[in-house]
Structure formats: C-alpha cells, structure tokens
Design an enzyme around this catalytic site. Structure first.
Site, mmCIF file in Angstrom:
data_model
loop_
_atom_site.group_PDB
_atom_site.id
_atom_site.type_symbol
_atom_site.label_atom_id
_atom_site.label_comp_id
_atom_site.label_asym_id
_atom_site.label_seq_id
_atom_site.Cartn_x
_atom_site.Cartn_y
_atom_site.Cartn_z
ATOM 1 N N LYS A 102 5.794 -1.487 -5.318
ATOM 2 C CA LYS A 102 4.613 -1.635 -4.962
ATOM 3 C C LYS A 102 3.957 -3.616 -5.707
ATOM 4 C CE LYS A 102 -0.322 0.373 -5.496
ATOM 5 N NZ LYS A 102 -0.472 2.173 -5.461
ATOM 6 N N GLU A 116 2.309 7.890 -0.257
ATOM 7 C CA GLU A 116 2.921 7.627 -1.148
ATOM 8 C C GLU A 116 3.041 8.753 -2.301
ATOM 9 O OE1 GLU A 116 0.854 4.639 -4.483
ATOM 10 O OE2 GLU A 116 -0.998 5.954 -3.128
ATOM 11 N N CYS A 126 -0.107 1.718 -0.360
ATOM 12 C CA CYS A 126 -1.702 1.755 -0.296
ATOM 13 C C CYS A 126 -2.376 0.917 -0.621
ATOM 14 C CB CYS A 126 -1.050 3.260 -1.460
ATOM 15 S SG CYS A 126 -3.145 3.763 -1.560
#
Length: 297
Positions: A120, A47, A157
């Site tokens: 995300k 990431e 994540c």
C-alpha cells in the site's frame, strides 16, 4: 502474455471480523470455496481480513499480529486457490523485517503460487485510522500482475482516493483494479455525514473505471468494531461493488455479510476505450513539475 478468458466471474468476500485471526482465516477460506463453487475465477478478500481493524489506536503490542509475506496465510490460501482453480487477492499485515511493516496485498494465482505483492502506497493518519503508526509506505510502485484471468492490478483502501494510483496501474495493463478495503463511519458522524461519505467513496472509484476504461471492484468489511472494547469504534459500511469500464455498477452488496458475484467481460474495455479515448488523449508532456510548483509556492 498467457492466453486469458474473454469473460470470467469475480467474487468479493464481504465479511465481518472477530478477534480470532484463525477464525477469520477459516471464514475467508469457506467463502473462497463458496465463490469458486458459484463459478468465480477471481476472489478478493477485504483489507487486513485476518484481524479486527488495528488502525483504531496506536498500540505496539499489535505488531505481533504481523507475518511474513509469503508466509503462513498465503500458504493456506495458496492451497485453496490451487484446489479450486481460482486467483485470490489477500490483504495482509506484512512483517518485512524487524521493525519494518507494510499493508500488503498478495496476488495468489490459480496454481497456488504467490504471483507477486503490492505494498500500500498511500497511508492514512486520521482519527481511528492511525495507519502511519504501523505501516511503511510501499516501495514497489503500482503494479499489474499476469494471472490466470489476465492482467489485474490491486491497490488498497486509502489508495482508492488517488486518481494517479488507478491510472498508473491501468497503464501497466490491468484489466481490473481491485481495492481490498476497511472503511466505515465514525459513530458521531454517521447521522450527519454518512450518506455523503458513502456516496463519495463509490463515486471516486467509479470515476477511476471511467477515466481508465477498466473494471473496478472494491471489497469492504462490515460490522461494528471496537478493538478490544476500546475507543468509539467504527461501523464498517460494506457496500462492496463491481463496476464496468463506464462506471456502471453491475453488482453491489448492502451492509451485511455477502458474497458479491459479477461477470467481467473484457470486450467491454475495448468498446468503452474506442468511444471514450481518455487514455489516448492524455497530455503527460504538460504534467511535469505541476505538483512540485503547487507544493512549493
């Protein structure tokens, strides 16, 4: 759907980041080449690999690190992807418009073109993980992308803690879920909670593989970072790993720089889903309104 291989090798680039974005990009490029030379057809980077982890503090000046996606980094990685015939997953700090930013994973196919992006969806706001200051939650939903190695899904994540994200991506046909990651220990917590935290991180992702009967790969950064020498810092714990559709870990790194290579056998998906039909037995008719009632009671 294009013809896809029955088996392919995946490469996870576990690396440390310096304060020099161009040096980090050069390191990533070298690792992609190395993975391709060892037979990888799909390579995933950690990431926000171009910089040290910006979420350690809230700082308006750090917005200057963002870039358009597609943009300069995807152009560089696209050339490497095409030269080596590999699919590349690159997690980037996206500048979408003036004052509008996302934590975005770009899927670059083996022809060097950006197949698509995932923004995300789940954004943390914890001590030293102040991502809500920087990132607007994703607006593209959960997605699967048809690539040289078949349909794949990328999450990022904090998404890894949410079963719904994994399920919705798998239901769109993703054979493998990839999680570019930046997670580690707060120095004051490691001795007491470190082992538990690492085990929870691995367990939740293995459970996504089991519940959905698909491959899962998580790639983390490593090293101790204090952004510009400020704050307590974070010790990123590495432990990038690949697990099969029954949650069996087939490859894992330790806490140093590593290239994690694993063979993905798509026949394993069919085998596991026939014997453990969790996708078949879902009762979506019973889900409606449950979260709403819980949040409003």
């Amino acid at each position: 759907m294009k013809e896809m291989p029955d088996k392919f090798k995946i490469g996870l680039v576990q690396m440390s980041m310096s304060d020099d974005p161009e040096a980090n990009l050069a390191k990533a490029v070298a690792r992609i080449r190395e993975a391709a030379q060892q037979g990888a057809a799909l390579v995933c980077l950690p990431e926000l690999f171009r910089t040290q982890y910006i979420g350690q503090r809230e700082d308006h000046a750090l917005f200057d690190l963002a870039e358009p996606v597609p943009g300069p980094t995807t152009e560089t990685l696209g050339k490497i992807a095409k030269e080596n015939g590999v699919v590349v997953i690159a997690s980037l700090f996206e500048r979408r418009a003036a004052g509008l930013y996302h934590n975005t994973a770009a899927v670059i196919d083996a022809d060097g073109k950006v197949k698509g992006i995932y923004r995300k969806m789940h954004i943390p706001d914890d001590p030293s993980y102040y991502e809500k200051f920087y990132f607007t939650p994703g607006d593209l939903g959960f997605r699967a992308f048809d690539t040289k190695v078949g349909p794949i899904g990328t999450l990022v994540c904090w998404d890894q803690w949410y079963p719904e994200a994994a399920r919705l991506t798998a239901l769109q046909g993703a054979n493998i879920l990839l999680y570019p990651t930046a997670i580690g220990w707060h120095p004051a917590e490691k001795e007491k909670y470190g082992e538990q935290q690492l085990d929870a991180w691995k367990t939740i992702q293995r459970s996504h593989a089991i519940a959905n009967g698909c491959w899962v790969a998580a790639v983390n950064r490593i090293g101790f970072e204090r952004l510009d020498g400020q704050g307590a810092g974070i010790e990123f714990w590495g432990h990038s790993f690949v697990c099969d559709p029954f949650g069996i870990v087939v490859a894992e790194a330790a806490e140093d720089e590593a290239l994690v290579l694993a063979q993905v056998d798509l026949a394993r998906i069919e085998e596991v889903r026939r014997n453990w039909p969790f996708l078949r037995d879902r009762r979506t008719d019973a889900y409606g309104g449950i979260e709403h009632r819980f949040l409003t009671d």
